[in-house]
Design a protein around this motif. Structure first.
Motif, mmCIF file in Angstrom:
data_model
loop_
_atom_site.group_PDB
_atom_site.id
_atom_site.type_symbol
_atom_site.label_atom_id
_atom_site.label_comp_id
_atom_site.label_asym_id
_atom_site.label_seq_id
_atom_site.Cartn_x
_atom_site.Cartn_y
_atom_site.Cartn_z
ATOM 1 N N ALA A 20 0.830 -1.214 0.000
ATOM 2 C CA ALA A 20 0.000 0.000 0.000
ATOM 3 C C ALA A 20 0.860 1.258 0.000
ATOM 4 O O ALA A 20 0.553 2.227 -0.695
ATOM 5 C CB ALA A 20 -0.936 -0.008 1.207
ATOM 6 N N ASP A 23 1.822 1.971 -3.446
ATOM 7 C CA ASP A 23 0.706 1.979 -4.406
ATOM 8 C C ASP A 23 0.773 0.807 -5.379
ATOM 9 O O ASP A 23 0.517 0.956 -6.568
ATOM 10 C CB ASP A 23 0.653 3.310 -5.174
ATOM 11 C CG ASP A 23 0.369 4.489 -4.269
ATOM 12 O OD1 ASP A 23 -0.480 4.351 -3.365
ATOM 13 O OD2 ASP A 23 0.994 5.549 -4.468
ATOM 14 N N TRP A 24 1.091 -0.357 -4.867
ATOM 15 C CA TRP A 24 1.199 -1.548 -5.704
ATOM 16 C C TRP A 24 -0.099 -2.335 -5.813
ATOM 17 O O TRP A 24 -0.171 -3.301 -6.578
ATOM 18 C CB TRP A 24 2.297 -2.473 -5.174
ATOM 19 C CG TRP A 24 3.688 -1.973 -5.397
ATOM 20 C CD1 TRP A 24 4.091 -0.895 -6.131
ATOM 21 C CD2 TRP A 24 4.887 -2.552 -4.880
ATOM 22 N NE1 TRP A 24 5.451 -0.759 -6.097
ATOM 23 C CE2 TRP A 24 5.971 -1.772 -5.324
ATOM 24 C CE3 TRP A 24 5.138 -3.649 -4.073
ATOM 25 C CZ2 TRP A 24 7.286 -2.059 -4.998
ATOM 26 C CZ3 TRP A 24 6.460 -3.944 -3.740
ATOM 27 C CH2 TRP A 24 7.512 -3.153 -4.206
ATOM 28 N N GLN A 25 -1.143 -1.958 -5.050
ATOM 29 C CA GLN A 25 -2.378 -2.737 -5.056
ATOM 30 C C GLN A 25 -2.948 -2.961 -6.453
ATOM 31 O O GLN A 25 -3.428 -4.064 -6.726
ATOM 32 C CB GLN A 25 -3.459 -2.105 -4.170
ATOM 33 C CG GLN A 25 -3.104 -1.958 -2.729
ATOM 34 C CD GLN A 25 -2.564 -0.573 -2.431
ATOM 35 O OE1 GLN A 25 -1.867 0.042 -3.236
ATOM 36 N NE2 GLN A 25 -2.861 -0.082 -1.250
#
Length: 116
Positions: A20, A23-25
């Protein structure tokens, strides 16, 4: 920091927080995580690819190779835990259920193994 290094829930949270924060979600879809898990498992297999059974049993005696094995095990476990997190799978419950099914499917003495 995790209070107990074997706390699976804490490790899952730490992995989720790590992803998170970067911002890899959007990239952590079930398909992508399954593919990454497969790649990491293949990297673990690569360490053993041309070893004899005897050599493979001694792989942890070489510090450099042992380090590689531990790193690949960590990668496999990390992707598996992230995969489970995304799909809402409790990996320990899934494993326990699978063991119970296998105990029914393969009763002692009927399994056909070395003792069966």
């Amino acid at each position: 920091m995790i209070d107990h290094p074997r706390d699976l829930a804490a490790l899952r949270r730490r992995l989720a927080e790590f992803a998170a924060a970067r911002d890899w979600q959007p990239y952590h879809t079930p398909k992508n995580l399954a593919a990454a898990l497969s790649v990491e498992a293949a990297e673990l297999l690569e360490i053993f690819q041309w070893l004899t059974p005897e050599q493979s049993a001694r792989v942890m005696t070489d510090p450099d190779t042992a380090h590689r094995v531990r790193d690949e095990v960590a990668d496999v476990l990390a992707y598996l835990l992230q995969f489970c997190e995304v799909l809402g799978v409790d990996p320990l419950a899934a494993l326990e259920a699978k063991i119970e099914r296998n105990e029914s499917r393969f009763p002692v003495g009927e399994a056909g193994g070395p003792e069966g």
